[in-house]
Design an enzyme around this catalytic site. Structure first.
Site, PDB file in Angstrom:
ATOM      1  N   ASP A  17       0.785  -1.250   0.000  1.00 30.78           N
ATOM      2  CA  ASP A  17       0.000   0.000   0.000  1.00 30.78           C
ATOM      3  C   ASP A  17       0.815   1.297   0.000  1.00 30.78           C
ATOM      4  OD1 ASP A  17      -1.525  -2.112   0.887  1.00 30.78           O
ATOM      5  OD2 ASP A  17      -2.104  -1.181   2.766  1.00 30.78           O
ATOM      6  N   GLN A  33       4.165   0.581   2.294  1.00 28.14           N
ATOM      7  CA  GLN A  33       4.352  -0.630   3.090  1.00 28.14           C
ATOM      8  C   GLN A  33       5.528  -1.402   2.480  1.00 28.14           C
ATOM      9  OE1 GLN A  33       1.862  -2.074   5.850  1.00 28.14           O
ATOM     10  NE2 GLN A  33       2.511   0.066   5.963  1.00 28.14           N
ATOM     11  N   PHE A  77       1.774  -0.675  10.053  1.00 30.80           N
ATOM     12  CA  PHE A  77       0.820  -0.847   8.962  1.00 30.80           C
ATOM     13  C   PHE A  77       0.479   0.514   8.339  1.00 30.80           C
ATOM     14  CE2 PHE A  77      -1.467  -5.215   9.217  1.00 30.80           C
ATOM     15  CZ  PHE A  77      -0.239  -5.858   9.190  1.00 30.80           C
TER      16      PHE A  77
HETATM   17  N1  DQQ Z   1      -2.069  -3.708   4.075  1.00 34.93           N
HETATM   18  C1  DQQ Z   1      -3.481  -3.764   4.163  1.00 34.93           C
HETATM   19  C2  DQQ Z   1      -3.795  -2.779   5.228  1.00 34.93           C
HETATM   20  C3  DQQ Z   1      -2.687  -2.942   6.189  1.00 34.93           C
HETATM   21  C4  DQQ Z   1      -1.529  -3.184   5.296  1.00 34.93           C
HETATM   22  C5  DQQ Z   1      -4.114  -3.467   2.852  1.00 34.93           C
HETATM   23  C6  DQQ Z   1      -0.538  -4.127   5.821  1.00 34.93           C
HETATM   24  O1  DQQ Z   1      -5.035  -2.949   5.822  1.00 34.93           O
HETATM   25  O2  DQQ Z   1      -2.515  -1.809   6.984  1.00 34.93           O
HETATM   26  O3  DQQ Z   1      -3.434  -3.960   1.750  1.00 34.93           O
HETATM   27  O4  DQQ Z   1       0.560  -4.245   4.945  1.00 34.93           O
END
Ligand code: DQQ
Length: 480
Positions: A17, A33, A77
Site C-alpha cells: 500500500d 508498506q 501498517f
Molecule cells: N495492508 C493492508 C492494510 C494494512 C496493510 C491493505 C498491511 O489494511 O494496513 O493492503 O501491509
C-alpha cells in the site's frame, strides 16, 4: 527485466500500500508498506520516496521501523500524513501482540521521525461494536480548523445479531487526542475482511468515500472480478455529525474504482495547485509475482488526477507526464479494415492516445506487447459495441500469473461496461515495460494490469471485424 521506469518500485524487497501521500516542504512524499529484506510481505516498515513532479522518484532511508512495543507483532501498517505546526505527521497503525492501535510519528525535515510513546487512538477509544484485532489504516484530512481521521475495522452487534465491516470517523485539534464522531459506513459486503485503507476526498464539490473491501461479495455482472477491489461511494459527508449519506442505496452505492487485475489500497492527496491526486498499489494479493526473481515485488500506479463531472468520477494520468514525452508519432483520419500496424507506433514504455470511429464494426481492439517472434503473444483490449463491454485479456502473455486463492477462478481477463460516444471510443494508454493502464472515454473507466512478456515484445496492432477509422492517434515514448 520487468522493472517499470516511470512507476515507483521498491529499490529491493517488497512494496504494498501507498502511505502518507502528501506534499511537504516543496516535494511530493510517498511512503509505502515495505519489507526491505525479501520480495514478499513480512513485518512492515515504511519505505520512503520523494518527487518534484510525481514522475521521477528519489528513494530515501526507511522512514518507520517496527521498533516499539506497539509494533512488535507485524510492524507499522498503513496510514497517512498531514502537516501541522511545520512538521510532517504520520498517523499509522501499529500491529502489536495486543492488537492494532493508531500511532503518530512526526518530523521537522520530513525524513527523520520521532514517535509518540503511546497510541493516539488506543484500546480505550475503539468505535461502537469494534475490536482491536482489525482496526486500521488511519486516513487524516482537514475540515475547517480540525483534523478528521477515517479508520477501517470490523463490527459486531450482539443484540441485533449483525456483524461486518465499518468505517469510523474521529476528530482532533492537535493530532494527539482524538474523539469518536460516528460510523460513516457499515456493511457485511466484506465477508471475513474489512474495509481497508478508507479514504475521503471532496472532488469538484462532490464528497467521495473510498475503501478497499477485502473479499468483496461479487454481485455485479461486469465489475468486481478481483477478490479485493477498491470501491468509491459518491455521497454527502456531514463531518460534524459523523454521517455519510451515499447518493445510491444497497449494493448500487459501490462503484469499482479500477476494472483491471492489479489495483488496490488507493490513497488520495491534494496537490499545491488544488488537484486531487490518487495513487494505489499496482499488484494484487494472493498471486504469484514474477518480479520476485529479480529481488523486488510491488509497484505504484502512475498517479491520477480525479475530477467529478456531470455526476461521474473521471481519472486521468497526472499532466506532469507530458514533459517526458519523446519521439511523437501522429496518425490522422486513417480508415482500415480488419487489422493494421502503423510505422513508429510500437513500444513498451509509452503514452498512447487514440480516438476511433467504429464505422460499421461491432468490435475494435488493440494488441500490446506483441511478440517480436510470435505475434500471437500479446495482451489485448477489445471493445464490443453489441454488449457494450470493454475487455482486457492477458492470457496470451509469456509469463502466466497463478492465483493462490481458491476463490479466484481466473486472473487474466477483466470486463467492464462502457458506452460509445457518438460512435467513437477514446482511449489513453500508458505502458511501462510490464504494466498497462487504460483510461477509457476520458477516464470514465480505467483498467490497470501487469503483463509479463519478453523485453523485445513491443508490437502494437489495431484490429476490428469490418472497418474502422482512426480519427486521431498519438504515440510518444516516455523517457525519464
Ligand atoms: N495492508 C493492508 C492494510 C494494512 C496493510 C491493505 C498491511 O489494511 O494496513 O493492503 O501491509
Amino acid at each position: 527485466m520487468f522493472r517499470h521506469t516511470y512507476h515507483l518500485t521498491p529499490p529491493s524487497g517488497w512494496m504494498n500500500d501507498p502511505n502518507g501521500f502528501c506534499f511537504f516542504n516543496g516535494k511530493y512524499h510517498l511512503f509505502y508498506q515495505h519489507n526491505p529484506f525479501a520480495p514478499k510481505w513480512g513485518k512492515m516498515y515504511w519505505g520512503h520516496a520523494t518527487s518534484d513532479d510525481l514522475v521521477v522518484w528519489e528513494h530515501h532511508e526507511i522512514a518507520l521501523k517496527p521498533d516499539t512495543f506497539w509494533e512488535n507483532f507485524l510492524g507499522c501498517f498503513s496510514g497517512s500524513a498531514v502537516e501541522f505546526k511545520n512538521e510532517l505527521n504520520l498517523l499509522y497503525t501499529g500491529f502489536s501482540l495486543r492488537g492494532q492501535f493508531q500511532l503518530r510519528a512526526f518530523s521537522k525535515d520530513g525524513y527523520h521521525y520521532a514517535k509518540n510513546k503511546l497510541p493516539v487512538i488506543g484500546p480505550r477509544d475503539l468505535p461502537p461494536g469494534g475490536g482491536s484485532l482489525h482496526f486500521r489504516d488511519p486516513k487524516v484530512f482537514i475540515k475547517g480548523n480540525d483534523f478528521y481521521c477515517l479508520l477501517g475495522g470490523r463490527f459486531k452487534d450482539r443484540k441485533l445479531k449483525q456483524k461486518g465491516s465499518q468505517i469510523s470517523l474521529y476528530s482532533s485539534t492537535d493530532l494527539n487526542s482524538w474523539k469518536f464522531i460516528g460510523i460513516l459506513l457499515r456493511d457485511d459486503v466484506t465477508e471475513d475482511g474489512i474495509f481497508e485503507c478508507p479514504d475521503y476526498a471532496c472532488i469538484d464539490g462532490k464528497d467521495v468515500l473510498f475503501a478497499s473491501p477485502m473479499f468483496y461479495k461479487n454481485n455485479n455482472l461486469h465489475d468486481f472480478e478481483n477478490l479485493h477491489p477498491v470501491v468509491y461511494i459518491p455521497g454527502s459527508l456531514d463531518h460534524k455529525k459523523g454521517i455519510f449519506l451515499p447518493d445510491f442505496s444497497g449494493n448500487e452505492k459501490y462503484f469499482e474504482l479500477d476494472g483491471g487485475t492489479d489495483f488496490y489500497a488507493s490513497q488520495s492527496m491534494t496537490s499545491p495547485d488544488g488537484r486531487i491526486i490518487l495513487t494505489a498499489w499496482m499488484q494484487m494479493w494472493k498471486r504469484t509475482m514474477p518480479t520476485a526473481v529479480e529481488g523486488w515485488a510491488g509497484a505504484m500506479i502512475f498517479p491520477r488526477e480525479l475530477t467529478y463531472e456531470n455526476g461521474s468520477l473521471l481519472q486521468n494520468p497526472v499532466r506532469e507526464i507530458e514533459k517526458y514525452r519523446r519521439n511523437p508519432v501522429l496518425i490522422k483520419n486513417h480508415t482500415f479494415e480488419k487489422s493494421i500496424s502503423f510505422e513508429g507506433v510500437k513500444g513498451s514504455i509509452c503514452d498512447i492516445e487514440i480516438k476511433i470511429d467504429l464505422l460499421n464494426s461491432s468490435v475494435f481492439g488493440i494488441k500490446f506487447f506483441q511478440g517480436a517472434l510470435d505475434n500471437l503473444i500479446c495482451a489485448s483490449l477489445q471493445y464490443d459495441r453489441n454488449t457494450n463491454e470493454l475487455t482486457f485479456d492477458r492470457s496470451n502473455t509469456v509469463v502466466k500469473i497463478q492465483s493462490l486463492h481458491k476463490k479466484e477462478t481466473q486472473n487474466s481477463i477483466r470486463t467492464t461496461e462502457l458506452f460509445l460516444n457518438n460512435n467513437t471510443l477514446h482511449l489513453r494508454i500508458l505502458l511501462d515495460r510490464s504494466s498497462i493502464e487504460i483510461f477509457a472515454q476520458n477516464g470514465l473507466k480505467t483498467i490497470t494490469s501487469l503483463v509479463y512478456n519478453n523485453d523485445m515484445d513491443d508490437g502494437i496492432e489495431f484490429f476490428c471485424d469490418k472497418s474502422s477509422r482512426v480519427i486521431e492517434l498519438y504515440k510518444y515514448d516516455i523517457i525519464v
